[in-house]
Design a protein around this motif. Structure first.
Motif, short mmCIF file in Angstrom:
data_model
loop_
_atom_site.label_atom_id
_atom_site.label_comp_id
_atom_site.label_asym_id
_atom_site.label_seq_id
_atom_site.Cartn_x
_atom_site.Cartn_y
_atom_site.Cartn_z
N PHE A 1 0.81 -1.22 0.00
CA PHE A 1 0.00 0.00 0.00
C PHE A 1 0.85 1.27 0.00
O PHE A 1 0.47 2.28 -0.59
CB PHE A 1 -0.94 0.00 1.21
CG PHE A 1 -1.94 1.12 1.19
CD1 PHE A 1 -3.13 0.99 0.50
CD2 PHE A 1 -1.68 2.32 1.86
CE1 PHE A 1 -4.05 2.02 0.48
CE2 PHE A 1 -2.59 3.35 1.83
CZ PHE A 1 -3.79 3.21 1.14
N LEU B 1 -4.05 -3.05 -5.98
CA LEU B 1 -4.19 -2.31 -4.73
C LEU B 1 -4.57 -0.86 -4.97
O LEU B 1 -5.43 -0.30 -4.27
CB LEU B 1 -2.88 -2.38 -3.93
CG LEU B 1 -2.54 -3.69 -3.23
CD1 LEU B 1 -1.21 -3.57 -2.50
CD2 LEU B 1 -3.63 -4.08 -2.25
N PHE C 1 -8.10 1.11 -4.07
CA PHE C 1 -8.11 2.39 -3.37
C PHE C 1 -9.03 3.39 -4.08
O PHE C 1 -9.84 4.07 -3.44
CB PHE C 1 -6.69 2.96 -3.29
CG PHE C 1 -6.61 4.36 -2.78
CD1 PHE C 1 -6.66 4.62 -1.42
CD2 PHE C 1 -6.50 5.44 -3.66
CE1 PHE C 1 -6.59 5.93 -0.95
CE2 PHE C 1 -6.43 6.74 -3.21
CZ PHE C 1 -6.48 6.99 -1.84
#
Length: 434
Positions: free
Chosen positions: A273, A301, A305
Motif C-alpha cells: 500500500f 491495490l 483504493f
C-alpha cells in the motif's frame, strides 16, 4: 577469440522466461550477452510451465536446466509456436497463480517475511539429491567442463536459489558469484519477525561466495557487513531493445500535453500500500479534462483504493499488464512518468532503484519522484537532469504540473544516460570475473 579465463558460465535463477516480468530482464540479458561474448552458457532454474518457450528469447547455443527432486532436467528445444498460443499459456499461468500470489503477499510475507519461500520446495529436494549423488550422476553437462575455467552466477530473489548455487559450487569446485537484485535480510518491504535468522543466512551465503554483486550503492554498503568483496552492477536499461532508432537521445525535452491533457504514467506492479501515490490520485481525480493518470502493470491495490474512495474516476486508468515493448512505447508518450517508493532512511529503503527509473530516463521523459530525497534513485534522476520534482508523502500540492506560467525545459545528460545501460554494467561484470 575470447581469452577470458572463465569459459563456462552457469546462471542460477528463478525468474526466467517464459515468465514475463521485471525479474527476468537482468539474467536474460546476461545469458545472451555471455553467449555473444563466446562463453558456454547454461541456465539452471526452477521448473516452468511450457518451459521450452524460453528458447524464443535466447541465443541458440544456450542450455536450460531445471532443478528438482530428481536432479537437473534439461529443457529440450522443440520449435516455435504462434503468438496466440504463447499468450494463452501466459494467461493460464497468471490465472492459476493469482490466488497463491495473493495468499503469499497477504499472509505469509506479513509474518515470515522472505524466510519461508515456496521455491524451497524445489531447492531442498535438489540439495538432498545433490548431496547423495555422485558427481557424474548430477547431469551430463558437468562431465565435460573445465572446472578451472567455469563460474556460477547466482541471482536472487528468491534466496533459495543461492543455496542451490552454493551446493553446486562446493560439489564441483566452481567459483561463485552471489548477485542480489533485492536485499534478503532487513528488507523494509517484508516482516522483520525473523530478521536475525535472515541475517545469519545472508552471512553464510556471502561467505560462501568469491564475491558479491548488487544493484545500488546503498545495497553495496549493506552487504559489505557480510563480505569484503562487494561490487556495484546496476540494472540499467537494455540498449538492444531501447535502441537509438526507436528511442533517440534528446538534448532538449519539454513537458508536453496531448490535446491539452497532461498525461501521467505509472509503470510497474504495486504490491504494498505504501507505494500507492494516494495524494497524487486525490489531486488528479479533481482535475478532469486537465490531467490523466495511467497505471500499467499489476496495480490492483491502487485500483481498489480508487474504487473504495471514488467508485469511478474517468481520468484515472488501470490498463493492466502489457508487453514490454508496448510499455516502453507508452512510457515515451507520457508527459511525465511517476515513481512512488519508500521514505525511510534504512539502506534497504534508500537503495531501492526500480528498473523503470532507468527506462524513464532512457525514453527522455521528465520524472516526478514521490520518495525520500536521500534515495539512490533520486541521485540517479538528478544526474540525468530529468528530475521534475522530488516530493514527500505528505505533499498534496501538485499544481505545478499544470501551471502555464512555468516553462519546464530539461537538458538530459546524454553521456551519463548512456553509462546506465545494461551493456555498460555487463562490461563491469566481465572485469570483476576476470
Amino acid at each position: 577469440m575470447n581469452n577470458n579465463p572463465a569459459k563456462t558460465i552457469f546462471l542460477v535463477c528463478h525468474y526466467f522466461p517464459p515468465d514475463d516480468n521485471v525479474g527476468i530482464r537482468r539474467v536474460l540479458f546476461w545469458a545472451n550477452k555471455f553467449s555473444e561474448s563466446g562463453y558456454s552458457v547454461n541456465v539452471i532454474t526452477t521448473p516452468k510451465r511450457n518451459s521450452w518457450l524460453a528458447y524464443e528469447h535466447l541465443s541458440d547455443s544456450i542450455n536450460i536446466f531445471e532443478f528438482g527432486i530428481w536432479g537437473l532436467r534439461k529443457v529440450n528445444r522443440v520449435g516455435q509456436v504462434n503468438s496466440k498460443s504463447v499468450n494463452s499459456d501466459n494467461y493460464i499461468i497468471s490465472k492459476s497463480s493469482h490466488f497463491l500470489r495473493y495468499f503469499k503477499q497477504k499472509f505469509v510475507n506479513k509474518f515470515f517475511g522472505q524466510l519461508f519461500d515456496n521455491r524451497l520446495l524445489n531447492a531442498l529436494p535438489f540439495l538432498y539429491h545433490l548431496k547423495f549423488s555422485g558427481k557424474n550422476d548430477c547431469c551430463d553437462i558437468f562431465k565435460s567442463i573445465n572446472f578451472n575455467k567455469s563460474i556460477i552466477i547466482s541471482t536472487a530473489p528468491p534466496w533459495p536459489v543461492h543455496l542451490v548455487s552454493i551446493a553446486l559450487s562446493k560439489k564441483f569446485g566452481l567459483r561463485l558469484v552471489i548477485d542480489y537484485r533485492d536485499p534478503f535480510s532487513s528488507n523494509h518491504v517484508f516482516s522483520q519477525n525473523f530478521s536475525s535468522i535472515e541475517s545469519a543466512i545472508d552471512r553464510y551465503i556471502c561467505k560462501s561466495a568469491n564475491f558479491v554483486t548488487t544493484v545500488s550503492p546503498s545495497w553495496v554498503r549493506y552487504y559489505q557487513q557480510y563480505s569484503d568483496k562487494v561490487f556495484l552492477i546496476r540494472n540499467g536499461y537494455d540498449e538492444s531493445i531501447m535502441d537509438s532508432s526507436n528511442f533517440p537521445f534528446l538534448d532538449h525535452v519539454t513537458i508536453n500535453a496531448d490535446n491539452g491533457i497532461l498525461k501521467l504514467g505509472y509503470f510497474g506492479s504495486i504490491e504494498v500500500f505504501s507505494r500507492i501515490p494516494t495524494n497524487l490520485i486525490d489531486f488528479v481525480y479533481n482535475k478532469k479534462n486537465i490531467i490523466e493518470l495511467n497505471f500499467y502493470g499489476r496495480c490492483s491495490l491502487a485500483e481498489e483504493f480508487v474504487q473504495k474512495k471514488y467508485g469511478h474516476a474517468d481520468n484515472i486508468n488501470f490498463l493492466g499488464v502489457c508487453k514490454y515493448d508496448v510499455a516502453l512505447n507508452q512510457m515515451s508518450k507520457m508527459s511525465v512518468n511517476i515513481v512512488s517508493e519508500s521514505f525511510g532512511l534504512t539502506l534497504s529503503e534508500v537503495g531501492l532503484v526500480p528498473t523503470k527509473i532507468y527506462e524513464y530516463i532512457r525514453v527522455s521523459r521528465p520524472v516526478l519522484a514521490i520518495m525520500s530525497r536521500e534515495s539512490d534513485s533520486v541521485n540517479i534522476l538528478e544526474s540525468s537532469c530529468l528530475l521534475l520534482k522530488c516530493l514527500s508523502a505528505e505533499n498534496t500540492d501538485f499544481s505545478f504540473l499544470y501551471d502555464n506560467s512555468i516553462k519546464y525545459d530539461f537538458y538530459p545528460n546524454i553521456s551519463y544516460i548512456k553509462s546506465l545501460s545494461r551493456g555498460e554494467s555487463f562490461k563491469r561484470l566481465i572485469e570483476i570475473i576476470n
